[in-house]
Design a protein around this motif. Structure first.
Motif, mmCIF file in Angstrom:
data_model
loop_
_atom_site.group_PDB
_atom_site.id
_atom_site.type_symbol
_atom_site.label_atom_id
_atom_site.label_comp_id
_atom_site.label_asym_id
_atom_site.label_seq_id
_atom_site.Cartn_x
_atom_site.Cartn_y
_atom_site.Cartn_z
ATOM 1 N N LEU A 209 7.206 11.435 -5.658
ATOM 2 C CA LEU A 209 8.371 10.618 -5.339
ATOM 3 C C LEU A 209 7.969 9.190 -4.979
ATOM 4 N N PRO A 210 8.870 8.220 -5.201
ATOM 5 C CA PRO A 210 8.559 6.812 -4.899
ATOM 6 C C PRO A 210 8.713 6.507 -3.408
ATOM 7 N N THR A 211 7.867 7.115 -2.582
ATOM 8 C CA THR A 211 7.949 6.896 -1.145
ATOM 9 C C THR A 211 7.468 5.500 -0.781
ATOM 10 N N ARG A 212 7.836 5.055 0.418
ATOM 11 C CA ARG A 212 7.461 3.709 0.865
ATOM 12 C C ARG A 212 5.982 3.615 1.236
ATOM 13 N N ASN B 116 1.132 9.500 -7.539
ATOM 14 C CA ASN B 116 1.891 8.569 -8.373
ATOM 15 C C ASN B 116 2.125 9.116 -9.787
ATOM 16 N N GLU B 117 1.620 8.413 -10.819
ATOM 17 C CA GLU B 117 1.904 8.790 -12.201
ATOM 18 C C GLU B 117 1.379 10.189 -12.531
ATOM 19 N N ARG C 70 3.734 12.675 -11.014
ATOM 20 C CA ARG C 70 5.006 12.715 -11.743
ATOM 21 C C ARG C 70 4.853 13.483 -13.057
ATOM 22 N N ARG D 25 -1.112 0.601 0.181
ATOM 23 C CA ARG D 25 -0.915 1.900 -0.459
ATOM 24 C C ARG D 25 -1.996 2.164 -1.501
#
Length: 203
Positions: A168-171, A92-93, A96, A47
């Protein structure tokens, strides 16, 4: 060339050849001519590699108004326009943080008239931007003339959904799924064209 740059260049070449490439650590390392350990040093996870590549791809988009770059096909230009909207959001951050600002500005407060007015102004600017892209393509014959409202709303909904996914914290990394979704959205718009006009244009 630094190892990190060699890895990103190899991954970018793989994506250019196949947008659905999975970018396995072994395959990217082999393409870049580096060891798996060296790749893991710069990108500890798959990732991390994909997110760094996504940022790099968007950083290199043509500046200005990509819809008027006639050296590219209409399809590529519309894709670049959509990517240009998503690029500042980051992943990511960063994503967000951006969505936190949107939430505090327009979702958390009571929908007072000032809040509603501010949001509608923001929404209308986004609509005007997408309307501009489609109007340019229609002028060139890539889209039939007509009322593009349906496709404007469709593309904005796609952009909103993808921007939320970035936060969102996706895989998985957003790189592959986002690329596939943008390609599908552009193909849909260019294949369906505008809807018949339902009345006078909006002011």
């Amino acid at each position: 060339m630094e190892t990190r740059e060699k890895i990103l260049k190899a991954a970018a070449e793989m994506i250019a050849e196949d947008a659905a490439a999975k970018l396995s650590v072994r395959a990217v390392a082999a393409r870049a001519g580096v060891s798996i350990g060296s790749l893991r040093f710069h990108f500890p996870t798959q990732r991390a590699l994909q997110d760094s590549l996504l940022k790099r791809i968007y950083e290199h988009l043509l500046p200005g108004d990509p819809i008027r770059d006639r050296t590219l096909s209409p399809r590529e230009r519309l894709l670049n326009c959509l990517r240009q909207v998503l690029a500042p959001l980051g992943t990511n951050e960063d994503a967000r943080t951006a969505w936190g600002t949107v939430y505090r500005s327009f979702i958390e407060p009571e929908p007072t008239e000032p809040v509603r007015t501010a949001y509608l102004a923001h929404e209308r600017e986004a609509e005007r931007l997408v309307e501009h892209w489609l109007a340019v393509l229609a002028e060139e014959g890539a889209l039939p003339p007509g009322d593009h409202t349906r496709n404007v709303r469709f593309l904005l909904t796609v952009l909103n959904g993808l921007s939320v996914e970035r936060a969102l914290p996706t895989r998985e990394s957003v790189l592959i799924a986002e690329t596939e979704t943008l390609n599908a959205a552009v193909d849909h718009v260019l294949s369906t064209g505008p809807a018949p006009s339902a009345g006078p244009p909006r002011p």
